[in-house]
Design an enzyme around this catalytic site. Structure first.
Site, PDB file in Angstrom:
ATOM      1  N   LYS A  79       0.811  -1.209   0.000  1.00 27.92           N
ATOM      2  CA  LYS A  79       0.000   0.000   0.000  1.00 27.92           C
ATOM      3  C   LYS A  79       0.853   1.271   0.000  1.00 27.92           C
ATOM      4  O   LYS A  79       0.359   2.349  -0.338  1.00 27.92           O
ATOM      5  CB  LYS A  79      -0.953   0.018   1.191  1.00 27.92           C
ATOM      6  N   ASP A  80       2.139   1.143   0.369  1.00 29.94           N
ATOM      7  CA  ASP A  80       3.036   2.298   0.377  1.00 29.94           C
ATOM      8  C   ASP A  80       3.733   2.516  -0.957  1.00 29.94           C
ATOM      9  O   ASP A  80       4.440   3.518  -1.135  1.00 29.94           O
ATOM     10  CB  ASP A  80       4.118   2.125   1.460  1.00 29.94           C
ATOM     11  N   ARG A 127      -7.968   8.413   4.726  1.00 32.70           N
ATOM     12  CA  ARG A 127      -9.071   7.525   4.350  1.00 32.70           C
ATOM     13  C   ARG A 127      -9.800   7.016   5.588  1.00 32.70           C
ATOM     14  O   ARG A 127     -11.033   7.073   5.678  1.00 32.70           O
ATOM     15  CB  ARG A 127      -8.537   6.336   3.541  1.00 32.70           C
ATOM     16  N   ARG A 128      -9.040   6.506   6.558  1.00 31.93           N
ATOM     17  CA  ARG A 128      -9.660   5.994   7.774  1.00 31.93           C
ATOM     18  C   ARG A 128     -10.354   7.092   8.554  1.00 31.93           C
ATOM     19  O   ARG A 128     -11.424   6.874   9.135  1.00 31.93           O
ATOM     20  CB  ARG A 128      -8.596   5.317   8.647  1.00 31.93           C
ATOM     21  N   ARG A 145       1.086   9.259  14.709  1.00 31.18           N
ATOM     22  CA  ARG A 145       2.248   8.727  14.000  1.00 31.18           C
ATOM     23  C   ARG A 145       3.003   7.784  14.915  1.00 31.18           C
ATOM     24  O   ARG A 145       2.750   7.695  16.101  1.00 31.18           O
ATOM     25  CB  ARG A 145       3.175   9.870  13.540  1.00 31.18           C
ATOM     26  N   ARG A 151       1.837   3.383  18.787  1.00 37.52           N
ATOM     27  CA  ARG A 151       0.445   3.830  18.699  1.00 37.52           C
ATOM     28  C   ARG A 151      -0.422   3.125  19.742  1.00 37.52           C
ATOM     29  O   ARG A 151      -1.283   3.744  20.367  1.00 37.52           O
ATOM     30  CB  ARG A 151      -0.094   3.578  17.287  1.00 37.52           C
ATOM     31  N   CYS A 237      -1.645   9.799  -0.380  1.00 40.99           N
ATOM     32  CA  CYS A 237      -1.941  10.146   1.011  1.00 40.99           C
ATOM     33  C   CYS A 237      -2.885  11.340   1.109  1.00 40.99           C
ATOM     34  O   CYS A 237      -3.667  11.459   2.045  1.00 40.99           O
ATOM     35  CB  CYS A 237      -0.643  10.454   1.766  1.00 40.99           C
TER      36      CYS A 237
END
Length: 254
Positions: A79-80, A127-128, A145, A151, A237
């Site tokens: 995804k990156d 998105r989230r 981050r 996290r 992003c």
């Protein structure tokens, strides 16, 4: 034969890379692999991801090392990886994909629907953030981050009431943490989420043939479809898009 493998220095990246190496060694027990940690812009820039106007912030420097023959190949979270690579490189292998869905983690084990009004929810993804706000407009969504462990610790420290992240990362790290699996119909994942990408130089045919031995064709077919959509709408992003494709009886369901 000895190969240099480029990867980020985070625990998740190293876990993913070591898994790839272990799979490769099953077919090539005599081969030797050395991981070369490489810092990327995403590692050094602490701003929220959606404010950074650059694609490939977690892979550009690593792929440059591949192109410049400083390392032989690179392992990324797919995804990156931008939909388009530089002309010297190829997406040589996509191993079997982990679950693509997002998960919700809270301090007291409450689900996203159960958590109190005004609770502070952390996510690194625009998105989230949009998806959370659509489901629970009464919650406060803030950027977060740091690596996955950091996290999660911010929940224990009381800085956040909950976080949303990818299930694949939790599984690859082998973390024992209670979570709610979020439905992909509502929390549509990022294109390629849950999959790994192994990038090599196009002219390194011998290495590409070795990498292909751990390819999962079903995973590649699905993520290539998702990345085609990402390329078509020029997502990233700052303009996130969710996409998930599933193979069903030889057909691809969007």
């Amino acid at each position: 034969m000895r190969y240099l493998v480029g990867a980020r220095g985070s625990q998740l990246s190293l876990a993913q890379t070591n898994w790839v190496i272990s799979e490769l060694k099953k077919n090539n027990p005599q081969a030797e692999f050395e991981i070369v940690p490489i810092k990327t812009k995403g590692d050094t820039d602490a701003r929220p991801l959606f404010t950074i106007n650059q694609k490939g912030i977690f892979e550009k420097e690593i792929d440059r090392a591949v192109a410049e023959k400083k390392v032989d190949f690179a392992v990324h979270s797919l995804k990156d990886v931008p939909a388009e690579l530089s002309e010297e490189l190829v997406l040589a292998c996509i191993p079997k994909r982990e679950p693509a869905n997002d998960i919700f983690i809270s301090k007291d084990g409450k689900t996203l629907n159960e958590i109190k009004k005004g609770a502070v929810i952390g996510t690194s993804s625009l998105r989230r953030a949009v998806q959370i706000s659509r489901q629970r407009p009464d919650l406060i969504v803030k950027p977060i981050r740091g690596n996955i462990e950091t996290r999660i610790k911010k929940i224990d420290d009381g800085k956040f009431d909950g976080i949303v992240l990818a299930q694949a990362g939790i599984q690859r790290l082998g973390l024992d943490v209670k979570f709610e699996k979020l439905p992909v119909e509502i929390f549509v994942p990022s294109p390629g989420q849950g999959a790994l990408a192994i990038v090599a130089r196009k002219d390194n045919i011998e290495l590409i043939n070795i990498l292909k031995k751990i390819e999962d064709q079903t995973s590649r077919t699905a993520v290539e479809a998702e990345r085609s959509l990402s390329m078509f709408v020029d997502s990233g992003c700052r303009f996130p898009v969710g996409a998930l494709a599933n193979q069903n009886g030889g057909k691809l369901d969007p």
